[in-house]
Design a protein around this motif. Structure first.
Motif, short mmCIF file in Angstrom:
data_model
loop_
_atom_site.label_atom_id
_atom_site.label_comp_id
_atom_site.label_asym_id
_atom_site.label_seq_id
_atom_site.Cartn_x
_atom_site.Cartn_y
_atom_site.Cartn_z
N SER A 167 2.43 -6.36 13.42
CA SER A 167 2.66 -6.06 12.00
C SER A 167 1.43 -5.38 11.39
CB SER A 167 3.03 -7.34 11.23
OG SER A 167 1.91 -8.18 11.02
N LEU A 168 0.26 -5.74 11.88
CA LEU A 168 -0.97 -5.13 11.38
C LEU A 168 -1.06 -3.67 11.82
CD1 LEU A 168 -3.64 -5.79 9.83
CD2 LEU A 168 -4.69 -6.07 12.05
N ARG A 169 -0.81 -3.44 13.10
CA ARG A 169 -0.88 -2.06 13.63
C ARG A 169 0.08 -1.14 12.89
NH1 ARG A 169 -1.66 -4.42 18.66
NH2 ARG A 169 0.58 -4.45 19.07
N LYS A 170 1.31 -1.63 12.69
CA LYS A 170 2.33 -0.82 12.01
C LYS A 170 1.92 -0.52 10.57
CE LYS A 170 6.78 -2.01 12.50
NZ LYS A 170 7.65 -0.99 13.07
N THR A 171 1.37 -1.54 9.91
CA THR A 171 1.00 -1.36 8.49
C THR A 171 -0.21 -0.43 8.38
OG1 THR A 171 1.84 -3.58 8.07
CG2 THR A 171 0.53 -2.59 6.32
N VAL A 172 -1.17 -0.61 9.26
CA VAL A 172 -2.37 0.24 9.23
C VAL A 172 -1.99 1.70 9.48
CG1 VAL A 172 -4.49 0.82 10.49
CG2 VAL A 172 -4.08 -1.53 9.77
N ARG A 173 -1.05 1.92 10.42
CA ARG A 173 -0.65 3.31 10.71
C ARG A 173 -0.10 3.99 9.46
NH1 ARG A 173 4.01 3.25 14.03
NH2 ARG A 173 2.79 1.99 15.44
N ARG A 174 0.82 3.31 8.77
CA ARG A 174 1.42 3.90 7.55
C ARG A 174 0.37 4.05 6.45
NH1 ARG A 174 7.26 2.33 5.79
NH2 ARG A 174 8.41 2.71 7.70
N PHE A 175 -0.52 3.06 6.37
CA PHE A 175 -1.58 3.10 5.36
C PHE A 175 -2.46 4.34 5.58
CE2 PHE A 175 -5.95 1.99 4.15
CZ PHE A 175 -5.80 1.46 2.87
N ALA A 176 -2.86 4.53 6.83
CA ALA A 176 -3.73 5.68 7.16
C ALA A 176 -3.03 6.99 6.84
CB ALA A 176 -4.12 5.62 8.63
N GLU A 177 -1.76 7.07 7.21
CA GLU A 177 -1.00 8.31 6.94
C GLU A 177 -0.93 8.56 5.44
OE1 GLU A 177 1.84 7.82 10.87
OE2 GLU A 177 2.72 7.55 8.87
N HIS A 178 -0.73 7.48 4.68
CA HIS A 178 -0.59 7.63 3.23
C HIS A 178 -1.90 8.08 2.58
CE1 HIS A 178 0.21 6.41 -0.99
NE2 HIS A 178 1.42 6.81 -0.69
N VAL A 179 -3.00 7.50 3.04
CA VAL A 179 -4.31 7.91 2.49
C VAL A 179 -4.54 9.40 2.78
CG1 VAL A 179 -6.82 7.60 2.61
CG2 VAL A 179 -5.33 5.60 2.65
N GLU A 180 -4.20 9.80 4.02
CA GLU A 180 -4.40 11.21 4.38
C GLU A 180 -3.50 12.14 3.56
OE1 GLU A 180 -3.94 10.82 8.57
OE2 GLU A 180 -6.09 10.40 8.84
N GLU A 181 -2.26 11.72 3.33
CA GLU A 181 -1.34 12.53 2.51
C GLU A 181 -1.88 12.70 1.10
OE1 GLU A 181 2.51 10.86 4.93
OE2 GLU A 181 2.42 10.49 2.76
N ARG A 182 -2.38 11.58 0.55
CA ARG A 182 -2.91 11.62 -0.82
C ARG A 182 -4.15 12.52 -0.90
NH1 ARG A 182 -0.28 10.25 -5.05
NH2 ARG A 182 -2.21 9.72 -6.09
N ARG A 183 -4.97 12.44 0.15
CA ARG A 183 -6.18 13.26 0.21
C ARG A 183 -5.81 14.74 0.21
NH1 ARG A 183 -10.14 11.63 5.03
NH2 ARG A 183 -10.51 9.68 3.92
N LYS A 184 -4.80 15.07 1.03
CA LYS A 184 -4.37 16.46 1.13
C LYS A 184 -3.82 16.96 -0.21
CE LYS A 184 -2.07 19.58 4.28
NZ LYS A 184 -1.61 20.44 3.19
N LEU A 185 -3.06 16.10 -0.86
CA LEU A 185 -2.51 16.48 -2.17
C LEU A 185 -3.64 16.78 -3.16
CD1 LEU A 185 0.45 13.99 -2.81
CD2 LEU A 185 0.57 16.48 -2.67
N ARG A 186 -4.69 15.94 -3.12
CA ARG A 186 -5.82 16.16 -4.03
C ARG A 186 -6.52 17.48 -3.71
NH1 ARG A 186 -6.86 10.77 -3.19
NH2 ARG A 186 -8.58 11.21 -1.78
N GLU A 187 -6.71 17.72 -2.38
CA GLU A 187 -7.41 18.93 -1.96
C GLU A 187 -6.62 20.18 -2.34
OE1 GLU A 187 -9.66 16.76 1.75
OE2 GLU A 187 -8.09 18.22 2.18
N ASP A 188 -5.27 20.07 -2.23
CA ASP A 188 -4.41 21.23 -2.55
C ASP A 188 -4.30 21.43 -4.05
OD1 ASP A 188 -4.10 21.46 0.11
OD2 ASP A 188 -2.03 20.75 0.20
N GLY A 189 -4.88 20.49 -4.82
CA GLY A 189 -4.86 20.62 -6.27
C GLY A 189 -3.48 20.28 -6.81
#
Ligand SMILES: Cc1cc2nc3c(=O)[nH]c(=O)nc-3n(C[C@H](O)[C@H](O)[C@H](O)COP(=O)(O)O)c2cc1C
Length: 199
Positions: free
Chosen positions: A177-199
C-alpha cells in the motif's frame, strides 16, 4: 522538497514506515525532509486568536521550526500511529497549530500534494479513520490528496504493526500500500511541477 511528518513519540513503527516512503521518494530523485514529533515541545492550540492578527503563533515552541518547512514543501507525507482509532494527539496538535500559518496566508498549503500513512497495532485498529482525519485536514486546507488507488491502497498507506518493528517490516500488504501510494504521490508532484513550469 517533500516534507515527511512523523506523529509518533517513538522511533519505531511509524518512523520506519515514513522513512521507507521518503527513501522511495529519494530513489525517484526527490529531496526530502523528515520532521518528527518525538522529543519535541509541542503545545496545544489554546484558541487565543493571536494568530488571527497575522503575526504567527504566540507559542515559541518547536512547531515554529515546522512552519517554514510546511511553506516550502511541494508535498506532504503525514504518518501517524493509530491511537484509540484515530491520529495521535501529537499529530492533531500539530494540525491545530497550523492555524497560525494559515491565518497569515490562507493559501499556504493550497495546491500541494498530500498522502497519509497510518500504523496500527491491530489489523483493523482504525487505520482508515486515522487516514481519513489526515485527508480531511488536507481537504480543508487545499492540499490535493492522493491514495495508491484500488487493489490495496484505496485511501492511502495502512500498516498492521502487531505493536512491533518486525511486525511492520513484515507487513507485505502494508508495504504494498505504501509503494502504490508513493508512486501516485510522486507522479502527482511531478505533474504539478510541470504545470507550474508551463505557466
Ligand atoms: C495510547 C495508545 C492507543 C493505541 N490505540 C490503538 C488503536 O486504537 N488501534 C490500533 O490498531 N493500535 C493502537 N495502538 C497501538 C499502536 O498504534 C501501534 O503499536 C503502533 O505500531 C505504534 O506506532 P509507533 O511504533 O510508531 O509508536 C495504540 C497505542 C497507544 C500507545
Amino acid at each position: 522538497m517533500i516534507l515527511g511528518l512523523c506523529g509518533s513519540p517513538r522511533a519505531k513503527t511509524t518512523e520506519y514506515a515514513l522513512r521507507e516512503a521518503l527513501r522511495m521518494l529519494e530513489e525517484r530523485g526527490f529531496e526530502t525532509v523528515y520532521w518528527g514529533v518525538r522529543g519535541k515541545r509541542i503545545g496545544f492550540c489554546t484558541h487565543c486568536d493571536h494568530c488571527l492578527k497575522g503575526e504567527g503563533c504566540i507559542q515559541r515552541d518547536d512547531v515554529q521550526d515546522l512552519y517554514p518547512l510546511l511553506e516550502e514543501a511541494e508535498g506532504l507525507v503525514i504518518a501517524t500511529p493509530v491511537y484509540n482509532g484515530a491520529v495521535s494527539a501529537q499529530v492533531k496538535a500539530v494540525m491545530d497549530r497550523t492555524r497560525a500559518l494559515l491565518a497569515k496566508d490562507p493559501a499556504a498549503l493550497r495546491g500541494k500534494t498530500g498522502m497519509a500513512i497510518a500504523v496500527g497495532g491491530d489489523r483493523s485498529g482504525g487505520q482508515e479513520l486515522a487516514i481519513q482525519q489526515i485527508i480531511t485536514y488536507y481537504t480543508l486546507n487545499g492540499v490535493l490528496t492522493v491514495s495508491g488507488g484500488a487493489f490495496g491502497a484505496n485511501i492511502g498507506a495502512a500498516f498492521w504493526s502487531k505493536d512491533t518493528l518486525e511486525g511492520v517490516m513484515e507487513d507485505d500488504e502494508g508495504l504494498r500500500s505504501l509503494r502504490k501510494t508513493v508512486r501516485r504521490f510522486a507522479e502527482h508532484v511531478e505533474e504539478r511541477r510541470k504545470l507550474r513550469e508551463d505557466g
